[in-house]
Design a protein around this motif. Structure first.
Motif, short mmCIF file in Angstrom:
data_model
loop_
_atom_site.label_atom_id
_atom_site.label_comp_id
_atom_site.label_asym_id
_atom_site.label_seq_id
_atom_site.Cartn_x
_atom_site.Cartn_y
_atom_site.Cartn_z
N SER A 93 117.31 64.35 60.47
CA SER A 93 116.44 64.78 59.37
C SER A 93 115.09 65.21 59.98
N ASN A 94 114.12 65.59 59.13
CA ASN A 94 112.79 65.89 59.70
C ASN A 94 111.77 64.85 59.30
N ILE A 95 112.28 63.65 59.05
CA ILE A 95 111.42 62.56 58.56
C ILE A 95 110.34 62.15 59.58
N LEU A 96 110.62 62.41 60.86
CA LEU A 96 109.66 61.99 61.89
C LEU A 96 108.56 63.03 62.14
N SER A 97 108.56 64.11 61.35
CA SER A 97 107.61 65.19 61.64
C SER A 97 106.13 64.78 61.60
N PRO A 98 105.70 63.82 60.75
CA PRO A 98 104.28 63.43 60.83
C PRO A 98 103.92 62.84 62.21
N LEU A 99 104.88 62.15 62.83
CA LEU A 99 104.62 61.58 64.16
C LEU A 99 104.59 62.69 65.21
N GLU A 100 105.46 63.68 65.02
CA GLU A 100 105.46 64.83 65.95
C GLU A 100 104.12 65.54 65.88
N LYS A 101 103.59 65.65 64.66
CA LYS A 101 102.32 66.35 64.48
C LYS A 101 101.19 65.59 65.19
N GLU A 102 101.21 64.27 65.05
CA GLU A 102 100.16 63.49 65.72
C GLU A 102 100.24 63.67 67.24
N LEU A 103 101.46 63.69 67.75
CA LEU A 103 101.65 63.85 69.20
C LEU A 103 101.12 65.20 69.66
N SER A 104 101.38 66.21 68.87
CA SER A 104 100.93 67.54 69.22
C SER A 104 99.39 67.63 69.12
N ASP A 105 98.82 67.08 68.04
CA ASP A 105 97.37 67.15 67.85
C ASP A 105 96.61 66.33 68.88
N LYS A 106 97.08 65.11 69.13
CA LYS A 106 96.28 64.20 69.96
C LYS A 106 96.65 64.25 71.44
N ALA A 107 97.92 64.54 71.73
CA ALA A 107 98.34 64.49 73.13
C ALA A 107 98.65 65.87 73.69
N ASP A 108 98.67 66.88 72.80
CA ASP A 108 99.06 68.24 73.19
C ASP A 108 100.44 68.25 73.86
N ILE A 109 101.36 67.48 73.26
CA ILE A 109 102.74 67.41 73.74
C ILE A 109 103.66 67.83 72.59
N VAL A 110 104.58 68.74 72.90
CA VAL A 110 105.49 69.27 71.87
C VAL A 110 106.87 68.64 72.03
N ILE A 111 107.41 68.11 70.93
CA ILE A 111 108.79 67.60 70.97
C ILE A 111 109.74 68.76 70.70
N VAL A 112 110.65 69.02 71.64
CA VAL A 112 111.58 70.15 71.45
C VAL A 112 112.99 69.67 71.09
N GLY A 113 113.22 68.37 71.18
CA GLY A 113 114.54 67.83 70.81
C GLY A 113 114.52 66.32 70.97
N TYR A 114 115.60 65.69 70.50
CA TYR A 114 115.70 64.24 70.61
C TYR A 114 116.94 63.82 71.37
N ALA A 115 116.75 63.19 72.52
CA ALA A 115 117.84 62.57 73.25
C ALA A 115 117.80 61.06 72.97
N GLY A 116 118.47 60.27 73.80
CA GLY A 116 118.49 58.82 73.59
C GLY A 116 119.87 58.39 73.14
N GLY A 117 119.94 57.23 72.49
CA GLY A 117 121.22 56.75 71.98
C GLY A 117 121.79 55.56 72.73
N GLY A 118 121.01 55.05 73.69
CA GLY A 118 121.42 53.82 74.36
C GLY A 118 120.98 52.63 73.52
N THR A 119 121.70 51.52 73.65
CA THR A 119 121.29 50.30 72.94
C THR A 119 120.61 49.37 73.93
N ARG A 120 119.40 48.96 73.59
CA ARG A 120 118.66 48.08 74.51
C ARG A 120 118.98 46.62 74.25
N ASN A 121 119.24 45.92 75.34
CA ASN A 121 119.51 44.49 75.30
C ASN A 121 118.58 43.78 76.28
#
Ligand code: MAV
Length: 326
Positions: free
Chosen positions: A122-150
């Protein structure tokens, strides 16, 4: 004779220019791991797809095995637009630049893989993406991950009593320490490339991590006990330096955005599918001893107020609720 030398140099330069007419754009990436890790494979895929979608010349120079440091270094490089142009980062390693971003990767945020998948598609995380772009000048181009941390530790931890006071390494974002503190452990933030030695030296008794990385960096050599707290399903953005991105032609930017989205989906499928396989490989090889955690439900109850407080502190109470109910 000086005239001759100048002439020869000019001719040489002209030939060099002819040999490489429009010099290709080179984009540099970094991975803390070798070629077998899902992050590396995802970044290789990202390069291939970008090349496929872009008509011009672009080269990818991906540095492996932590040659350029660890994620907490990469985030600074991306912010400053030096040394690297793209990588994959844990949100908790970006907290110094954008305090809200670790919300997307808080322990106990996702119920299960389905929930995690729904949120990431979904695009539910877009407010966080915006903060990252505004404050850190870093652009999210995709989402990887999917490991389970133990939990992974040098002694067996199978319940709340055994967890109590357990010294463990956590990632740098304050919310990470707050969560593990709330469940009775004694967390401290240590740079990822110092964790192995810190365990060996007895500074901490372990860390928390996902199978792909435990296997790649051989943490089991110093911490052979894995406790299935399954506290995090990782969200690992593929990120680009805003400063580098803005310098690129529009059609390359478009290719990068499309490739990032697709490489992210590739990485998520790969890492989530391989997670249990990798854990089993390590168990079968006698590298880890895996056990369940007796009071996992109780952990959720202990952590919820900490999550709520963090969300309130960054003005994200509604966002957290929206993620939880997604
Ligand atoms: C794993 O290697 C990855 O999730 C990576 O993104 C994190 O930075 C690292 O763990 C860590 O715990 O710092």
């Amino acid at each position: 004779n000086l005239k001759k030398i100048v002439k020869a140099t000019l001719i040489g330069a002209a030939f060099a220019a002819l040999a490489s007419p429009a010099s290709a754009t080179t984009l540099r990436g970094a991975s803390m791991f070798d070629g077998n890790h899902t992050f590396t494979k995802t970044m290789v895929k990202f390069g291939e797809l970008t090349n496929q979608y872009y008509k011009g010349d672009v080269e990818f120079d991906l540095r492996l095995n932590g040659e350029l440091g660890v994620e907490k270094d990469y985030v600074t490089y991306l912010n400053q637009g030096i040394a690297i142009d793209y990588t994959i980062l844990a949100p908790s390693n970006m907290a110094r630049f954008a305090p809200s971003i670790p919300l997307m990767d808080m322990p106990f945020l996702f119920r299960d893989l389905d929930h995690w998948n729904t949120v990431l598609s979904s695009n539910i995380l877009s407010p966080l993406e915006k903060e990252l772009s505004d404050k850190a000048d870093i652009v999210i181009v995709g989402y990887a991950g999917g490991g389970t941390r133990n939990l992974i530790s040098n002694k067996k931890i199978s319940n709340l009593q055994e967890l109590s006071g357990h010294k463990m390494r956590v990632m740098g974002a304050p919310i990470q320490a707050q969560v593990f503190d709330a469940i009775g452990a004694a967390p401290s933030a240590i740079a990822y490339n110092e964790v192995y030695n810190a365990i060996q030296a007895g500074v901490v008794g372990g860390l928390e991590n996902e199978a792909a990385s435990i296997q790649n960096l051989k943490f089991y050599e110093v911490a052979p006990y894995v406790t299935k707290t399954a506290h995090t399903i990782t969200v690992r953005p593929i990120v680009f330096s805003g400063k580098s991105f803005r310098k690129l032609p529009a059609d390359l930017q478009a290719a990068i955005m499309k490739a990032g989205k697709e490489a992210g989906a590739f990485g998520r499928e790969l890492e989530s599918r391989e997670d249990a396989i990798k854990l089993k490989q390590m168990a079968d090889a006698g590298q880890v001893k895996v056990s369940d955690f007796a009071n996992r439900e109780q952990l959720l109850v202990m952590v919820k107020p900490v999550q709520d407080k963090f969300a309130a502190s960054i003005g994200a109470t509604e966002l957290l609720e929206a993620i939880r109910t997604k």
